[in-house]
Design a protein around this motif. Sequence first.
Motif, short mmCIF file in Angstrom:
data_model
loop_
_atom_site.label_atom_id
_atom_site.label_comp_id
_atom_site.label_asym_id
_atom_site.label_seq_id
_atom_site.Cartn_x
_atom_site.Cartn_y
_atom_site.Cartn_z
N ARG A 178 0.85 -1.18 0.00
CA ARG A 178 0.00 0.00 0.00
C ARG A 178 0.89 1.24 0.00
O ARG A 178 2.10 1.16 0.17
N LEU A 179 0.26 2.38 -0.19
CA LEU A 179 1.01 3.62 -0.42
C LEU A 179 2.04 3.91 0.66
O LEU A 179 3.20 4.19 0.36
N GLN A 180 1.64 3.87 1.92
CA GLN A 180 2.56 4.29 2.98
C GLN A 180 3.79 3.40 3.03
O GLN A 180 4.91 3.88 3.26
N ARG A 181 3.61 2.11 2.80
CA ARG A 181 4.75 1.21 2.84
C ARG A 181 5.67 1.44 1.63
O ARG A 181 6.90 1.33 1.75
N ILE A 182 5.08 1.78 0.49
CA ILE A 182 5.91 2.13 -0.67
C ILE A 182 6.73 3.37 -0.37
O ILE A 182 7.93 3.43 -0.67
N ILE A 183 6.10 4.36 0.25
CA ILE A 183 6.82 5.58 0.62
C ILE A 183 7.96 5.26 1.59
O ILE A 183 9.09 5.71 1.42
N TYR A 243 3.75 4.32 -9.29
CA TYR A 243 2.35 3.92 -9.25
C TYR A 243 2.09 3.39 -7.85
O TYR A 243 2.72 2.42 -7.43
N ALA A 244 1.15 3.99 -7.14
CA ALA A 244 0.86 3.58 -5.77
C ALA A 244 -0.56 4.00 -5.41
O ALA A 244 -1.09 4.96 -5.96
N GLY A 245 -1.15 3.26 -4.48
CA GLY A 245 -2.49 3.58 -4.01
C GLY A 245 -3.55 2.62 -4.47
O GLY A 245 -4.66 2.61 -3.93
N GLY A 246 -3.24 1.78 -5.46
CA GLY A 246 -4.23 0.84 -5.96
C GLY A 246 -4.70 -0.14 -4.91
O GLY A 246 -5.90 -0.44 -4.82
#
Length: 273
Positions: A58-63, A81-84
């Motif tokens: 998910r987005l926060q972990r990608i960040i 690409y993130a948030g899907g």
Amino acid sequence: MKQPIRFVALGDSFTEGVGDNDLRLPNNCRGWADRVAEELARHDPATRYSNLAIRGRRLQRIINEQIEPALAMQPTVVTFYAGGNDLLMARLNLARLMQDYEQAVRRIKASGATVVLFTGYNVPLSPLLEPLKLRTAIYNRHIRRIAAAYGTLLVDYWCFEKFQDPRMWSPDRLHMSRPGHCYMAKKVLEVLGEPHNLTSPAFPPPRSRTFTENIADDVSWLKRDVGPWLSRRVRGVSSGDRLGARWPELMPVVLPEKLGTAKARPQESSRFS
């Protein structure tokens, strides 16, 4: 003199390459980002590539996990690409999600790299999941605004009519198939303005399916893909928990014609993140 491209891809299963199976490669997949890197390398062998994307993120972990390692590589091109996976959550603060997304884009853009963003697509999962279309539409509106505000490139995935064909999707209905990844690579290269030799997929007319066949296919999908995915959600785990980044370091591009034929070690199911 143009400097060599240092291409770093960030994100989740979309960018990792899930749906484009290749047992010769890490995590048993290839994907559009590999294909973009391959085309860049064919025109400039000095191209370097890293793919930090991992399915289920998910987005926060990608960040938290991907942005700083990416920026340390001093990339010239970053795809983000993130948030899907966040959009699939039962409870979602979409405003907060997009605030975090925008802050991430700001950090990446400040590095001086060319940044490529993506809208989401109305994945043809099932009429039962039609409410996802509204979330995705709102998400896309924010993505377009952020791309314009920060001067990034945008691959407007939502507008690609080719993806209305179910053959552009893998059997799990969530990830692109090999033709889908090939077409996405073509569109990314076009947005970057880079030369390539990729073509659009050409399919024969689809066979008409009966109502009974459609129902049987839906039942099979629910058992094979949705059930295990829901089970993982309940347990708080992801299909990517045991996986690492496919290409964690900036490296020369591995061209497919130079790969061996040995099979990779089997990995956990790539269906639904």
